[in-house]
Scaffold this motif. Sequence first.
Motif, PDB file in Angstrom:
ATOM      1  N   HIS A 178      28.963  56.137  55.601  1.00 36.11           N
ATOM      2  CA  HIS A 178      28.344  57.442  55.364  1.00 36.11           C
ATOM      3  C   HIS A 178      28.849  58.033  54.057  1.00 36.11           C
ATOM      4  N   ASN A 179      29.810  57.357  53.426  1.00 37.17           N
ATOM      5  CA  ASN A 179      30.495  57.914  52.256  1.00 37.17           C
ATOM      6  C   ASN A 179      29.828  57.447  50.960  1.00 37.17           C
ATOM      7  N   LEU A 180      28.751  58.111  50.603  1.00 39.16           N
ATOM      8  CA  LEU A 180      28.025  57.752  49.386  1.00 39.16           C
ATOM      9  C   LEU A 180      28.887  57.941  48.140  1.00 39.16           C
ATOM     10  N   LYS A 181      29.751  58.945  48.148  1.00 38.76           N
ATOM     11  CA  LYS A 181      30.591  59.211  46.981  1.00 38.76           C
ATOM     12  C   LYS A 181      31.427  57.997  46.611  1.00 38.76           C
ATOM     13  N   HIS A 182      32.060  57.364  47.600  1.00 42.44           N
ATOM     14  CA  HIS A 182      32.871  56.186  47.311  1.00 42.44           C
ATOM     15  C   HIS A 182      32.010  54.974  46.993  1.00 42.44           C
ATOM     16  N   LEU A 183      30.911  54.806  47.704  1.00 39.36           N
ATOM     17  CA  LEU A 183      30.057  53.641  47.452  1.00 39.36           C
ATOM     18  C   LEU A 183      29.517  53.641  46.031  1.00 39.36           C
ATOM     19  N   LEU A 184      29.244  54.806  45.492  1.00 37.88           N
ATOM     20  CA  LEU A 184      28.721  54.881  44.122  1.00 37.88           C
ATOM     21  C   LEU A 184      29.698  54.313  43.103  1.00 37.88           C
ATOM     22  N   THR A 185      30.989  54.263  43.453  1.00 41.01           N
ATOM     23  CA  THR A 185      31.989  53.775  42.502  1.00 41.01           C
ATOM     24  C   THR A 185      32.217  52.265  42.578  1.00 41.01           C
ATOM     25  N   VAL A 186      31.754  51.619  43.664  1.00 37.88           N
ATOM     26  CA  VAL A 186      32.067  50.194  43.829  1.00 37.88           C
ATOM     27  C   VAL A 186      30.851  49.298  44.078  1.00 37.88           C
ATOM     28  N   ALA A 187      29.733  49.856  44.521  1.00 38.92           N
ATOM     29  CA  ALA A 187      28.594  49.026  44.922  1.00 38.92           C
ATOM     30  C   ALA A 187      27.800  48.514  43.732  1.00 38.92           C
ATOM     31  N   ASP A 188      27.274  47.306  43.873  1.00 41.62           N
ATOM     32  CA  ASP A 188      26.331  46.773  42.887  1.00 41.62           C
ATOM     33  C   ASP A 188      24.926  47.272  43.171  1.00 41.62           C
ATOM     34  N   ASP A 189      24.588  47.351  44.465  1.00 39.80           N
ATOM     35  CA  ASP A 189      23.326  47.954  44.871  1.00 39.80           C
ATOM     36  C   ASP A 189      23.498  48.611  46.233  1.00 39.80           C
ATOM     37  N   ILE A 190      22.522  49.412  46.615  1.00 40.24           N
ATOM     38  CA  ILE A 190      22.632  50.228  47.827  1.00 40.24           C
ATOM     39  C   ILE A 190      21.321  50.206  48.599  1.00 40.24           C
ATOM     40  N   LEU A 191      21.443  49.930  49.908  1.00 41.26           N
ATOM     41  CA  LEU A 191      20.309  50.029  50.820  1.00 41.26           C
ATOM     42  C   LEU A 191      20.354  51.402  51.479  1.00 41.26           C
ATOM     43  N   VAL A 192      19.208  52.077  51.531  1.00 44.51           N
ATOM     44  CA  VAL A 192      19.139  53.415  52.112  1.00 44.51           C
ATOM     45  C   VAL A 192      18.286  53.362  53.375  1.00 44.51           C
ATOM     46  N   LEU A 193      18.891  53.748  54.516  1.00 41.19           N
ATOM     47  CA  LEU A 193      18.197  53.729  55.797  1.00 41.19           C
ATOM     48  C   LEU A 193      17.934  55.154  56.290  1.00 41.19           C
ATOM     49  N   LYS A 194      16.786  55.311  56.973  1.00 35.67           N
ATOM     50  CA  LYS A 194      16.436  56.581  57.597  1.00 35.67           C
ATOM     51  C   LYS A 194      15.676  56.294  58.883  1.00 35.67           C
ATOM     52  N   GLU A 195      16.239  56.695  60.010  1.00 34.77           N
ATOM     53  CA  GLU A 195      15.604  56.519  61.312  1.00 34.77           C
ATOM     54  C   GLU A 195      15.138  55.073  61.537  1.00 34.77           C
ATOM     55  N   GLY A 196      15.995  54.130  61.167  1.00 33.65           N
ATOM     56  CA  GLY A 196      15.705  52.721  61.386  1.00 33.65           C
ATOM     57  C   GLY A 196      14.802  52.083  60.361  1.00 33.65           C
ATOM     58  N   LEU A 197      14.411  52.832  59.344  1.00 28.41           N
ATOM     59  CA  LEU A 197      13.528  52.317  58.294  1.00 28.41           C
ATOM     60  C   LEU A 197      14.300  52.142  56.992  1.00 28.41           C
ATOM     61  N   LEU A 198      13.976  51.097  56.242  1.00 31.37           N
ATOM     62  CA  LEU A 198      14.554  50.918  54.914  1.00 31.37           C
ATOM     63  C   LEU A 198      13.769  51.770  53.924  1.00 31.37           C
ATOM     64  N   VAL A 199      14.401  52.822  53.415  1.00 33.65           N
ATOM     65  CA  VAL A 199      13.754  53.722  52.465  1.00 33.65           C
ATOM     66  C   VAL A 199      13.609  53.055  51.105  1.00 33.65           C
ATOM     67  N   GLU A 200      14.703  52.452  50.639  1.00 34.66           N
ATOM     68  CA  GLU A 200      14.666  51.768  49.350  1.00 34.66           C
ATOM     69  C   GLU A 200      15.941  50.957  49.144  1.00 34.66           C
ATOM     70  N   LYS A 201      15.883  50.028  48.209  1.00 35.28           N
ATOM     71  CA  LYS A 201      17.065  49.358  47.694  1.00 35.28           C
ATOM     72  C   LYS A 201      17.204  49.804  46.259  1.00 35.28           C
ATOM     73  N   THR A 202      18.335  50.423  45.960  1.00 34.76           N
ATOM     74  CA  THR A 202      18.510  51.018  44.647  1.00 34.76           C
ATOM     75  C   THR A 202      19.891  50.669  44.106  1.00 34.76           C
ATOM     76  N   THR A 203      20.316  51.308  43.041  1.00 37.42           N
ATOM     77  CA  THR A 203      21.617  51.066  42.434  1.00 37.42           C
ATOM     78  C   THR A 203      22.339  52.393  42.222  1.00 37.42           C
ATOM     79  N   PRO A 204      23.672  52.353  42.110  1.00 38.27           N
ATOM     80  CA  PRO A 204      24.396  53.590  41.810  1.00 38.27           C
ATOM     81  C   PRO A 204      23.899  54.261  40.527  1.00 38.27           C
ATOM     82  N   GLU A 205      23.591  53.450  39.523  1.00 37.15           N
ATOM     83  CA  GLU A 205      23.135  54.003  38.253  1.00 37.15           C
ATOM     84  C   GLU A 205      21.857  54.814  38.427  1.00 37.15           C
ATOM     85  N   LYS A 206      20.915  54.290  39.213  1.00 31.22           N
ATOM     86  CA  LYS A 206      19.654  55.006  39.417  1.00 31.22           C
ATOM     87  C   LYS A 206      19.870  56.292  40.208  1.00 31.22           C
ATOM     88  N   ILE A 207      20.759  56.232  41.202  1.00 29.03           N
ATOM     89  CA  ILE A 207      21.032  57.439  41.978  1.00 29.03           C
ATOM     90  C   ILE A 207      21.649  58.510  41.094  1.00 29.03           C
TER      91      ILE A 207
END
Length: 235
Positions: A178-207
């Motif tokens: 749940h800690n987006l702040k920390h993930l933004l510092t280490v992740a290469d990419d990020i999957l975003v889920l909402k109510e069991g659905l994949l909203v998008e696959k993005t990157t820290p840079e884009k966020i």
Amino acid sequence: MSLLKVNALSIHSEEMNLLSPLSFELTAGQLTGVIGASGSGKSLLAQALLGSVPRGFTLSGEVSLPQGKRVALSAQSASVLDPLRTVISQLMRRVSPGAGKRAAQLQISPKIAACYPHQLSGGMAKKALLAQATWQQTDFIVADEPCCGLDASSATELYRYLAKLASQERRGVLVISHNLKHLLTVADDILVLKEGLLVEKTTPEKILKGLCAPYTYALWQAIPGNWGRTDAAVA
């Protein structure tokens, strides 16, 4: 390049979908984060990757690995630990080359090592669970809320440790948090889920530039340091 491929993975019953079909790839040498609000399906995804589903539900889709490759789970709950064995006795069953170095990086102290599961605090349990997964010589690691309950300094160190497993040991690391702040510092990419659905696959840079889905942007705005900001590009 070694890939864990997920194709149309879902958890469902006749009445409802807990996890709608989603597809993605986890690449060796990279750290992928999974974020979403409570109830978004993050931990269900971790279970599904290991072939486990809640009673009364069905697992569909496919998780494919290169021949000979394995996945290890760092579980969210210490209930997976054997209550009748000390932490060190359970970890030693999974020792692989480099375990001693990892023990130091994870701060598995003699005190933690000698404990039985019921004697562990929340933070100590998280370190033991992460060690149980990372000490194995597996190619892919799924870490479910590995830093929940840790202070900010300890959490930062563990996120850096997970990033090193990817960048230096060339493992594929999926961090559910749940800690987006920390993930933004280490992740290469990020999957975003909402109510069991994949909203998008993005990157820290884009966020950080605001080039993401509105729901992802809302999660970014929910970080206390970003309250009141209207432009993610200033982060």
